[in-house]
Enzyme design. Structure first.
Site, mmCIF file in Angstrom:
data_model
loop_
_atom_site.group_PDB
_atom_site.id
_atom_site.type_symbol
_atom_site.label_atom_id
_atom_site.label_comp_id
_atom_site.label_asym_id
_atom_site.label_seq_id
_atom_site.Cartn_x
_atom_site.Cartn_y
_atom_site.Cartn_z
ATOM 1 N N CYS A 1 -10.758 26.772 11.187
ATOM 2 C CA CYS A 1 -11.836 26.054 11.865
ATOM 3 C C CYS A 1 -11.589 26.070 13.375
ATOM 4 C CB CYS A 1 -11.970 24.640 11.306
ATOM 5 S SG CYS A 1 -13.533 23.835 11.746
ATOM 6 N N HIS B 1 -12.538 25.950 5.866
ATOM 7 C CA HIS B 1 -11.248 25.329 5.540
ATOM 8 C C HIS B 1 -10.754 25.828 4.174
ATOM 9 C CE1 HIS B 1 -11.020 22.228 8.749
ATOM 10 N NE2 HIS B 1 -12.340 22.350 8.739
ATOM 11 N N SER C 1 0.842 -1.189 0.000
ATOM 12 C CA SER C 1 0.000 0.000 0.000
ATOM 13 C C SER C 1 0.878 1.240 0.000
ATOM 14 C CB SER C 1 -0.920 0.000 1.222
ATOM 15 O OG SER C 1 -0.152 -0.031 2.409
ATOM 16 N N GLU D 1 -9.590 5.040 -9.338
ATOM 17 C CA GLU D 1 -8.587 4.396 -8.487
ATOM 18 C C GLU D 1 -9.267 3.423 -7.538
ATOM 19 O OE1 GLU D 1 -5.515 5.388 -4.796
ATOM 20 O OE2 GLU D 1 -6.396 7.051 -5.921
ATOM 21 N N GLU E 1 -7.910 25.707 2.908
ATOM 22 C CA GLU E 1 -6.870 24.851 2.324
ATOM 23 C C GLU E 1 -7.408 23.946 1.228
ATOM 24 O OE1 GLU E 1 -8.138 22.617 6.175
ATOM 25 O OE2 GLU E 1 -7.969 24.683 5.453
ATOM 26 N N ILE F 1 -1.307 9.853 -6.434
ATOM 27 C CA ILE F 1 -0.533 10.830 -7.197
ATOM 28 C C ILE F 1 -0.439 10.403 -8.652
ATOM 29 C CG2 ILE F 1 1.721 11.936 -7.442
ATOM 30 C CD1 ILE F 1 0.146 12.897 -5.038
#
Length: 557
Positions: free
Chosen positions: A381, A508, A13, A141, A510, A19
């Site tokens: 947050c 959030h 894994s 995936e 990000e 990616i």
């Protein structure tokens, strides 16, 4: 008709399937192909929302409010697309849907089995992505490793897809690990051979083998893998470890994967345009001065728990021409040692989201340290909430016991409290305020200067909010509400008036940062930290006392 690329993993894994999938999406998009992506997770949880970050890493929130796998963050950042809840499917979701249909009588009294009922439900979720996005190619995936028992229904479903949509419309990619034996200096292919054989046992023959390795692989090794896997040599794609994940699309393109996929799937594609991506990678690799930024959290042992925050900081650093050096600081360590030994040499402090009271006083202390010492601060947050608690204790005194009802149900000053619509909710999973909501910005504030627009939409994941009973008191003492819900009921952004840069967001940000387009708040936060760094931190630093401003000795960082 849409075409499908299914990506499986072998040998171990965490070999980099996510990616790889994101990079393939980038290569196809660079050729003018419309792409969407999906992650099939074999775990029985309905979603990762209630899973420990130590087991799963970050929970990535989509625009439509789904709590999903962190790989969706990679997909969005590489392909620059906003995905939906369709893009993450779990075993828990599949079985829940099938059982609900059985209870309604949809199967007309039939015996419910893995084949065809579970596999049909999986296939319907895959087809829904193509149908609702209009993508030319859907890249799927499959989580886990070939051979895992929980992944078998998903492998059977994608095997059937080739028959359902036609052999010319499906391609299988197997991402595998080539281990390096230090004692002999050899890269071994045997585990890959066995992994390909395991895939064949469930009826899938890989069309492409992506070979992950810490070392470049030779043509001899590629020939050997091609022979045993029964693929073209061109379909054995080397992918060695690189310094930045953003190099991976270029490595795969140089290996010919983009052209090979286009040819094998018969795609109508333009000449690949990767000039902007090459420029991005060149800027990443260019020498830059390091800028120390502290990330204060409770899960810092596992960096993947904050992966979107990390990437957003890197995007902003790239934009500012600095290399953000993230200092991973445990909030529990701050509780034990204090702030000064751990934060004295950083030029910015980020407190990201989280839940629970473990380490919470350390986060509050970090927010206080940034306020007192004029260190640029970004609270996300929970990071916004601890900044609020810190400020409340400052203006009302520590004896006030100001707190959040998440940590102290009996606090006399609940400056952070349950959202009203959360009071009667007992279930944990999928019940928070989730997804994109509009935020109206206040002109003349740092938040407004960062965004440059009146209204933005940002992604949320929380149950608690700023208590508006304290809003007037806070504003009179120097804390500004610079963003709120359009109806004015929910405080979305707070900032300090007399501070170089101190901003907290209930959302959030990000999740919406991109490598070539950093999020405005991260961009300006890193810019403020870099400004302090470049000025040598020799400015006089004001210390607020109940709204008044006094001077004290410059803080040494």
């Amino acid at each position: 008709m849409a075409k499908y690329i299914f990506v499986t993993g072998g040998v171990a894994s965490s070999v980099g399937k996510g990616i790889t999938v994101a990079s393939i999406g980038r290569l196809l998009k660079a050729r003018g192909v419309r792409v969407s992506v999906q992650k099939l997770d074999p775990y029985i949880n309905v979603d990762p929302g209630t899973m420990s970050p130590y087991q799963h890493g970050e929970v990535f929130v989509t625009e439509d409010g789904a709590e999903t796998d962190l790989d969706l963050g990679h997909y969005e950042r590489f392909i620059d697309v906003n995905l939906t809840r369709l893009s993450n499917v779990t075993t828990g979701q599949i079985y829940s849907a099938v059982i609900q249909k059985e209870r309604r009588g949809d199967y007309l009294g039939g015996t419910i089995q893995v084949i065809p009922h579970i596999t049909n439900e999986i296939k319907s979720r895959i087809a829904a992505v193509a149908r609702q996005t209009g993508a030319d190619v859907v890249i799927v995936e499959i989580g886990g490793t070939v051979g895992d028992i929980e992944g078998l229904p998903f492998l059977e479903a994608i095997r059937q897809m080739r028959k359902d949509v036609g052999r010319d419309n499906v391609l299988y990619i197997h991402v595998t690990l080539l281990p390096h034996i230090g004692a002999t200096g050899e890269v071994k292919t045997k585990p890959t051979q066995h992994s390909v054989m395991e895939l064949r046992r469930v009826g899938i023959t890989a069309d492409v083998i992506v070979c992950r390795s810490d070392y470049p692989i030779t043509d001899e090794i590629r020939d050997k893998i091609a022979l045993f896997a029964d693929v073209d040599v061109e379909a054995v794609v080397p992918l060695h470890t690189v310094d930045s994940i953003y190099e991976v699309p270029l490595v795969l393109e140089e290996a010919g994967l983009g052209a090979y996929l286009t040819q094998r799937l018969g795609l109508s594609a333009s000449r690949p345009d990767l000039d902007d991506w090459r420029d991005l990678v060149a800027r990443i690799k260019a020498p830059k001065r390091k800028l120390a930024i502290a990330l204060v959290g409770k899960y810092v042992e596992l960096h993947d728990a904050y992966i979107s925050v990390v990437e957003a900081l890197r995007h902003a650093g790239l934009h500012q021409g600095v290399d953000v050096d993230i200092r991973w600081i445990s909030s529990e360590q701050i509780e034990e040692e204090g702030c000064e030994p751990l934060l004295h040499d950083v030029y910015g402090i980020v407190v990201p989201g989280g839940f629970g009271d473990r380490g919470i006083e350390g986060k509050i202390a970090a927010a206080e340290y940034a306020r007192v010492n004029n260190v640029p601060y970004l609270g996300l947050c929970l990071g916004m909430q601890v900044a609020t608690i810190s400020f409340a204790r400052h203006i009302m005194g520590p004896e006030s016991r100001a707190n959040s009802t998440e940590f102290d149900l009996h606090t006399p000053h609940p400056v952070i409290d349950f959202m009203p619509d959360q009071l009667d909710i007992t279930d944990k999973g999928g019940t928070m305020r989730l997804g994109g909501y509009p935020c109206k910005l206040t002109p003349g504030t740092r938040a407004y200067a960062a965004y440059g627009v009146d209204v933005v939409v940002e992604r949320h994941r929380h149950r608690f909010e700023f208590n508006n009973k304290y809003r007037r008191l806070f504003e009179s003492a120097g804390m500004i509400v610079s963003g709120q819900s359009p109806d004015g009921r929910l405080v979305e952004i707070i900032e300090l008036r007399n501070h170089p840069w101190y901003v907290g967001t209930q959302f959030h940000p990000e999740f919406q940062s991109r490598p070539d387009r950093p999020h405005p708040l991260f961009r300006d936060f890193v810019a403020a930290a870099a400004k302090t760094f470049r000025e040598g931190d020799q400015r006089p630093l004001p210390l607020e006392q109940n709204g008044a401003v006094t001077e004290h000795e410059p803080h040494s960082r």
